[in-house]
Design a protein around this motif. Structure first.
Motif, PDB file in Angstrom:
ATOM      1  N   LYS A   5       9.014  13.452   4.359  1.00 20.41           N
ATOM      2  CA  LYS A   5       8.466  14.505   5.207  1.00 20.41           C
ATOM      3  C   LYS A   5       8.238  15.800   4.430  1.00 20.41           C
ATOM      4  CE  LYS A   5       9.110  16.445   9.783  1.00 20.41           C
ATOM      5  NZ  LYS A   5       9.953  16.423  10.971  1.00 20.41           N
ATOM      6  N   SER A   6       9.177  16.152   3.549  1.00 20.44           N
ATOM      7  CA  SER A   6       9.040  17.393   2.779  1.00 20.44           C
ATOM      8  C   SER A   6       7.814  17.342   1.857  1.00 20.44           C
ATOM      9  CB  SER A   6      10.300  17.646   1.959  1.00 20.44           C
ATOM     10  OG  SER A   6      10.532  16.578   1.067  1.00 20.44           O
ATOM     11  N   THR A   7       7.541  16.184   1.281  1.00 15.78           N
ATOM     12  CA  THR A   7       6.378  16.023   0.402  1.00 15.78           C
ATOM     13  C   THR A   7       5.081  16.138   1.203  1.00 15.78           C
ATOM     14  OG1 THR A   7       7.671  14.540  -0.991  1.00 15.78           O
ATOM     15  CG2 THR A   7       5.294  14.512  -1.305  1.00 15.78           C
ATOM     16  N   ARG A   8       5.050  15.500   2.383  1.00 17.01           N
ATOM     17  CA  ARG A   8       3.856  15.599   3.232  1.00 17.01           C
ATOM     18  C   ARG A   8       3.606  17.040   3.646  1.00 17.01           C
ATOM     19  NH1 ARG A   8       6.190  11.122   6.301  1.00 17.01           N
ATOM     20  NH2 ARG A   8       6.459  12.622   7.964  1.00 17.01           N
ATOM     21  N   ARG A   9       4.679  17.765   3.977  1.00 12.01           N
ATOM     22  CA  ARG A   9       4.547  19.158   4.384  1.00 12.01           C
ATOM     23  C   ARG A   9       3.968  19.991   3.234  1.00 12.01           C
ATOM     24  NH1 ARG A   9       9.722  20.543   5.011  1.00 12.01           N
ATOM     25  NH2 ARG A   9       9.880  19.239   6.842  1.00 12.01           N
ATOM     26  N   GLU A  10       4.460  19.763   2.032  1.00 10.36           N
ATOM     27  CA  GLU A  10       3.976  20.522   0.866  1.00 10.36           C
ATOM     28  C   GLU A  10       2.521  20.187   0.554  1.00 10.36           C
ATOM     29  OE1 GLU A  10       4.002  23.400  -1.797  1.00 10.36           O
ATOM     30  OE2 GLU A  10       5.649  22.975  -0.435  1.00 10.36           O
TER      31      GLU A  10
ATOM     32  N   LYS B  77       0.844  -1.185   0.000  1.00  9.61           N
ATOM     33  CA  LYS B  77       0.000   0.000   0.000  1.00  9.61           C
ATOM     34  C   LYS B  77       0.879   1.235   0.000  1.00  9.61           C
ATOM     35  CE  LYS B  77      -3.970  -2.016   2.258  1.00  9.61           C
ATOM     36  NZ  LYS B  77      -4.884  -1.971   3.366  1.00  9.61           N
ATOM     37  N   ARG B  78       0.485   2.197  -0.778  1.00 10.56           N
ATOM     38  CA  ARG B  78       1.207   3.460  -0.807  1.00 10.56           C
ATOM     39  C   ARG B  78       0.355   4.470  -0.061  1.00 10.56           C
ATOM     40  NH1 ARG B  78       3.090   1.835  -6.129  1.00 10.56           N
ATOM     41  NH2 ARG B  78       5.118   0.972  -5.679  1.00 10.56           N
ATOM     42  N   THR B  79       0.820   4.895   1.083  1.00  7.95           N
ATOM     43  CA  THR B  79       0.053   5.837   1.881  1.00  7.95           C
ATOM     44  C   THR B  79       0.822   7.139   2.016  1.00  7.95           C
ATOM     45  OG1 THR B  79       1.043   5.082   3.950  1.00  7.95           O
ATOM     46  CG2 THR B  79      -0.962   3.958   3.230  1.00  7.95           C
ATOM     47  N   ILE B  80       0.125   8.161   2.425  1.00 11.55           N
ATOM     48  CA  ILE B  80       0.760   9.463   2.626  1.00 11.55           C
ATOM     49  C   ILE B  80       1.804   9.367   3.723  1.00 11.55           C
ATOM     50  CG2 ILE B  80       0.298  11.814   3.443  1.00 11.55           C
ATOM     51  CD1 ILE B  80      -2.319  11.699   1.891  1.00 11.55           C
ATOM     52  N   ALA B  81       1.559   8.518   4.715  1.00  9.04           N
ATOM     53  CA  ALA B  81       2.498   8.387   5.829  1.00  9.04           C
ATOM     54  C   ALA B  81       3.867   7.896   5.362  1.00  9.04           C
ATOM     55  CB  ALA B  81       1.936   7.434   6.871  1.00  9.04           C
ATOM     56  N   LYS B  82       3.915   7.180   4.249  1.00 10.63           N
ATOM     57  CA  LYS B  82       5.191   6.655   3.752  1.00 10.63           C
ATOM     58  C   LYS B  82       5.923   7.632   2.845  1.00 10.63           C
ATOM     59  CE  LYS B  82       3.861   1.819   4.081  1.00 10.63           C
ATOM     60  NZ  LYS B  82       3.650   0.573   3.380  1.00 10.63           N
ATOM     61  N   LEU B  83       5.304   8.756   2.526  1.00  8.40           N
ATOM     62  CA  LEU B  83       5.964   9.751   1.681  1.00  8.40           C
ATOM     63  C   LEU B  83       7.031  10.486   2.485  1.00  8.40           C
ATOM     64  CD1 LEU B  83       2.865  11.296  -0.126  1.00  8.40           C
ATOM     65  CD2 LEU B  83       4.576   9.784  -1.116  1.00  8.40           C
TER      66      LEU B  83
ATOM     67  N   GLN C 119      -0.622  22.830   0.367  1.00  3.56           N
ATOM     68  CA  GLN C 119      -1.547  22.920  -0.754  1.00  3.56           C
ATOM     69  C   GLN C 119      -2.982  22.732  -0.298  1.00  3.56           C
ATOM     70  OE1 GLN C 119      -0.340  20.113  -3.736  1.00  3.56           O
ATOM     71  NE2 GLN C 119       1.615  21.112  -4.091  1.00  3.56           N
ATOM     72  N   ALA C 120      -3.209  21.821   0.630  1.00  5.77           N
ATOM     73  CA  ALA C 120      -4.562  21.599   1.149  1.00  5.77           C
ATOM     74  C   ALA C 120      -5.057  22.833   1.891  1.00  5.77           C
ATOM     75  CB  ALA C 120      -4.566  20.386   2.070  1.00  5.77           C
ATOM     76  N   ALA C 121      -4.165  23.470   2.655  1.00  4.90           N
ATOM     77  CA  ALA C 121      -4.549  24.677   3.392  1.00  4.90           C
ATOM     78  C   ALA C 121      -4.931  25.794   2.432  1.00  4.90           C
ATOM     79  CB  ALA C 121      -3.407  25.121   4.307  1.00  4.90           C
ATOM     80  N   ARG C 122      -4.171  25.937   1.346  1.00  7.79           N
ATOM     81  CA  ARG C 122      -4.500  26.969   0.344  1.00  7.79           C
ATOM     82  C   ARG C 122      -5.858  26.682  -0.288  1.00  7.79           C
ATOM     83  NH1 ARG C 122       1.213  26.736  -1.087  1.00  7.79           N
ATOM     84  NH2 ARG C 122       0.704  25.297  -2.759  1.00  7.79           N
ATOM     85  N   GLY C 123      -6.135  25.409  -0.560  1.00 11.48           N
ATOM     86  CA  GLY C 123      -7.424  25.039  -1.136  1.00 11.48           C
ATOM     87  C   GLY C 123      -8.576  25.329  -0.188  1.00 11.48           C
ATOM     88  N   ARG C 124      -8.370  25.056   1.111  1.00  6.09           N
ATOM     89  CA  ARG C 124      -9.417  25.355   2.098  1.00  6.09           C
ATOM     90  C   ARG C 124      -9.658  26.855   2.200  1.00  6.09           C
ATOM     91  NH1 ARG C 124      -6.803  21.128   4.836  1.00  6.09           N
ATOM     92  NH2 ARG C 124      -5.572  22.593   6.056  1.00  6.09           N
TER      93      ARG C 124
END
Length: 92
Positions: A32-37, A24-30, A41-46
């Motif tokens: 740290k820099s990718t998760r932060r970005e 499984k490819r999950t966000i937790a396995k990405l 992006q999600a915050a900007r969308g909200r």
């Protein structure tokens, strides 16, 4: 005709491919820099309330297609997102 070594190697490769497909490819396995970005992006969308941003990169392909249609850019139906962005920027 394939040799025994080639057949065994092919079987090993198939097993490796099947095992990789089940992981499984999950966000937790990405990284740290990718998760932060992604969080940024999600915050900007909200903040935008889910609406498209002003930057062309924030828009999806369908929205870019509409802009290209209004700008009368030829060949737009065959373009991908980044091709549309380049074409729109050229006309501006």
């Amino acid at each position: 005709m394939a040799s025994t070594r080639q057949i065994e190697a092919a079987r090993r490769n198939v097993k490796k491919a099947q095992h990789a497909a089940t992981r499984k490819r999950t966000i937790a396995k990405l990284p740290k820099s990718t998760r932060r970005e992604l969080g940024k992006q999600a915050a900007r969308g909200r903040q935008r309330g889910g609406a498209a941003g002003r930057a062309l990169e924030d828009r999806n392909r369908q929205q870019l297609y509409e802009i290209a249609k209004n700008e009368n850019i030829p060949g737009r139906s065959k373009m991908g997102k980044w091709d549309l962005i380049k074409a729109i920027r050229k006309t501006r």
